[in-house]
Design an enzyme around this catalytic site. Structure first.
Site, PDB file in Angstrom:
ATOM      1  N   ASP A 207     -46.641 -23.228  38.906  1.00  0.00           N
ATOM      2  CA  ASP A 207     -48.220 -23.605  38.986  1.00  0.00           C
ATOM      3  C   ASP A 207     -48.976 -22.154  39.912  1.00  0.00           C
ATOM      4  O   ASP A 207     -48.279 -21.980  40.982  1.00  0.00           O
ATOM      5  CB  ASP A 207     -48.597 -24.832  39.608  1.00  0.00           C
ATOM      6  CG  ASP A 207     -50.028 -25.169  39.368  1.00  0.00           C
ATOM      7  OD1 ASP A 207     -50.435 -25.183  38.251  1.00  0.00           O
ATOM      8  OD2 ASP A 207     -50.775 -24.966  40.425  1.00  0.00           O
TER       9      ASP A 207
ATOM     10  N   GLU B  45     -47.125 -19.272  35.841  1.00  0.00           N
ATOM     11  CA  GLU B  45     -48.683 -19.270  35.199  1.00  0.00           C
ATOM     12  C   GLU B  45     -49.293 -18.116  36.124  1.00  0.00           C
ATOM     13  O   GLU B  45     -49.788 -18.020  37.139  1.00  0.00           O
ATOM     14  CB  GLU B  45     -49.199 -20.627  35.667  1.00  0.00           C
ATOM     15  CG  GLU B  45     -50.667 -20.650  35.359  1.00  0.00           C
ATOM     16  CD  GLU B  45     -51.800 -21.469  36.069  1.00  0.00           C
ATOM     17  OE1 GLU B  45     -52.741 -21.869  35.619  1.00  0.00           O
ATOM     18  OE2 GLU B  45     -51.466 -21.851  37.165  1.00  0.00           O
TER      19      GLU B  45
HETATM   20  C1  NOJ Z   1     -53.240 -24.517  37.444  1.00  0.00           C
HETATM   21  C2  NOJ Z   1     -53.182 -25.937  36.997  1.00  0.00           C
HETATM   22  O1  NOJ Z   1     -52.851 -25.616  35.378  1.00  0.00           O
HETATM   23  C3  NOJ Z   1     -54.370 -26.637  36.891  1.00  0.00           C
HETATM   24  O2  NOJ Z   1     -54.509 -27.778  36.260  1.00  0.00           O
HETATM   25  C4  NOJ Z   1     -54.571 -26.688  38.380  1.00  0.00           C
HETATM   26  O3  NOJ Z   1     -55.775 -27.369  38.552  1.00  0.00           O
HETATM   27  C5  NOJ Z   1     -54.256 -25.745  39.284  1.00  0.00           C
HETATM   28  N1  NOJ Z   1     -53.296 -24.889  38.699  1.00  0.00           N
HETATM   29  C6  NOJ Z   1     -54.185 -26.113  40.601  1.00  0.00           C
HETATM   30  O4  NOJ Z   1     -52.888 -26.613  40.796  1.00  0.00           O
END
Ligand code: NOJ
Length: 527
Positions: A201, A252
């Protein structure tokens, strides 16, 4: 034979909203287990769970209180282990989410840091700073400030702590050896339980410039894409590679610069990363071609497979997005009340499914997109939970609209989402049943049928990729071996070239003509 993740289809499960096995209105692991045959029939290779750990849900689970405990609303650790095994028995691998940038403010480390007070070793695992002024003016990804001031036991204002997201998500200090060690142990904890890979993430954000400068004071961004990150991910890769079979890392990574993006995919770092460029482009041949070209070109030197992503739990559903005048996704432009032509959006979303499905690399599919679910835009304001809505003072509708519990049946109080009992945690629209699995199952023209056929045929596509001579400003045209994928973005219908067989079409073909916003896969004639 390549590695499974090079061309896998990975289905994203948002566990709160997939299927509710115990009838409390929140999706859970029992619900997922009961629907594994559906996922197998759909034809996916892996499932990725957004966080399923113990969490106060200040950010839908991205505020993890304990990585070694499944949130009781979802089930137990034993159930997670059984689910991983059941899925594996059906040939489906499991990927889980790890959130290195922050933890929940209810995580034992943070409560210990608050209790231990200023100057304590416990506070060094986070970013605590003293002073009357906020340490920086950095703006949160969710809008608003990134520092919250603590209170001393006597009620006077205490130190500030950093949170790039909500105050309930304090940022970890990655210069601290405990933070590094703990995350490698978390990876091992789950890899030991049969998890095939992890999704990382906010992967460009964990490392900060310790001098905490303002954005305009320095050349390198103080907290995005810092060079020190690569060493962390090399460490993770070594952990992943120490398993047999090796485990997979997908990051991500939101970065506009394709070269900086590809640095995360060097052979000793992550295997793949989400490619959000395509989703951020408007529905136009030139734009999407440019995206495909730059994506493939950026991945080639590091020899990593591309990924294709039309949506996820953070973005407006494709059926809705493609039915608007601005078809490119951006967080900044999310508003209430944007005029939308859902019929147009659905036609384009069908074409987009065939386009992304035909591209070389791995494909991510967000739950409900295979049903063509629209964004739910008329949720009662009191039901909205997303901090993006609340922190924008209600200007940004937030992400609840793509997180509404799935419809499985045409009728029933929860459209088959809950086995029995309470209403779902977010209300479902009255017409939700018309999008349900049951409604689409036997309809050969449904979105579900299109996805099933596409995913089955996709398996036979060769690795090769070539632009085709027909490729033009209005028509995307590329070949995977003998299969030609055409997508018509122009106003005129286009005559198909000679072919042996129509393998798939996102809409009807009339007189061998491909109309606007329609995609087709053709098997070409041998030469
Ligand atoms: C990316 C995630 O996909 C999202 O849902 C989240 O709010 C943020 N990172 C913070 O962790």
């Amino acid at each position: 034979m390549g590695q499974w993740w090079q061309d896998a289809v990975i289905y994203q499960i948002y566990p709160r909203s997939f299927a509710d096995g115990d009838g409390d209105g929140t999706g859970d692991l029992a619900g997922v287990r009961s629907r594994l045959p559906y996922l197998r029939r759909l034809g996916v290779d892996a499932i990725w769970f957004t966080p399923w750990y113990l969490s106060p849900l200040a950010d839908g689970g991205y505020d993890v209180a304990d990585y070694r405990v499944i949130d009781p609303a979802f089930g137990t650790l034993a159930e997670a282990e059984e689910l991983i095994a059941d899925a594996a028995a059906l040939g489906i691998r499991t990927i889980i989410d790890v959130v290195p940038n922050h933890v929940s403010s209810e995580h034992a480390w943070f409560t210990a840091a608050l209790a231990a007070g200023p100057g304590s070793p416990e506070r060094e695992r986070f970013w605590f700073r003293s002073g009357d002024e906020r340490p920086t003016d950095w703006v949160s990804s969710f809008g608003g400030e990134t520092w919250t001031r603590t209170k001393n036991p006597d009620g006077t204002p205490g130190e500030w702590y950093l949170h790039l997201f909500t105050p309930e998500q304090p940022d970890l200090n990655w210069n601290h050896p405990d933070v590094r060690r703990e995350h490698e142990e978390i990876l091992r904890f789950w890899f030991d339980r049969g998890v095939a890979g992890i999704r990382i993430d906010s992967a460009t954000m964990p490392v900060k410039d310790p001098s905490l400068p303002e954005l305009d004071e320095v050349e390198q961004h103080p907290y995005v894409d810092r060079d020190e990150l690569h060493d962390i991910y090399r460490g993770w890769r070594a952990v992943a590679d120490s398993y047999d079979p090796p485990r997979m890392l997908v990051g991500e990574i939101w970065l506009a610069d394709a070269e900086r993006f590809a640095r995360y995919l060097r052979p000793d770092e992550m295997h793949t990363a989400f490619n959000f460029d395509l989703m951020g482009r408007p529905w136009a041949a030139r734009e999407l071609r440019e995206s495909i070209r730059t994506t493939l070109a950026a991945h080639a030197p590091v020899d990593a497979p591309a990924t294709w992503v039309l949506s996820n739990h953070d973005v407006t559903r494709p059926v809705t997005r493609y039915g608007r005048s601005d078809t490119a996704f951006s967080f900044a432009s999310k508003r209430f009340g944007v005029p939308t032509d859902l019929e147009l959006g659905r036609r384009r979303a069908r074409a987009a499914a065939l386009l992304t499905g035909a591209l070389p690399g791995s494909l991510y599919l967000y739950q409900g997109d295979e049903l063509g679910l629209p964004e739910v835009e008329n949720l009662p304001l009191v039901a909205l939970q997303d901090p993006m809505f609340h922190r924008s003072d209600g200007l940004d509708p937030g992400r609840d609209g793509c997180r509404v519990p799935l419809p499985w049946t045409t009728g029933g109080s929860t459209f088959g989402f809950s086995a029995r009992g309470f209403g779902p945690w977010l209300p479902q629209p009255d017409d939700w049943g018309s999008h349900s699995v049951e409604a689409q199952e036997l309809d050969p023209d449904s979105m579900l049928a299109l996805y099933r056929s596409m995913l089955a045929l996709r398996r036979d596509l060769p690795r090769s990729f070539q632009w085709h001579a027909l490729d033009s400003d209005e028509l995307l045209a590329f070949q995977r071996g003998e299969v030609l994928c055409l997508v018509n973005f122009g106003p005129e219908a286009v005559r198909l070239p000679p072919y042996q067989e129509v393998l798939l079409c996102s809409d009807d073909l009339t007189d061998d003509r491909l109309t606007t916003d329609v995609a087709v896969w053709l098997r070409l004639v041998h030469h």
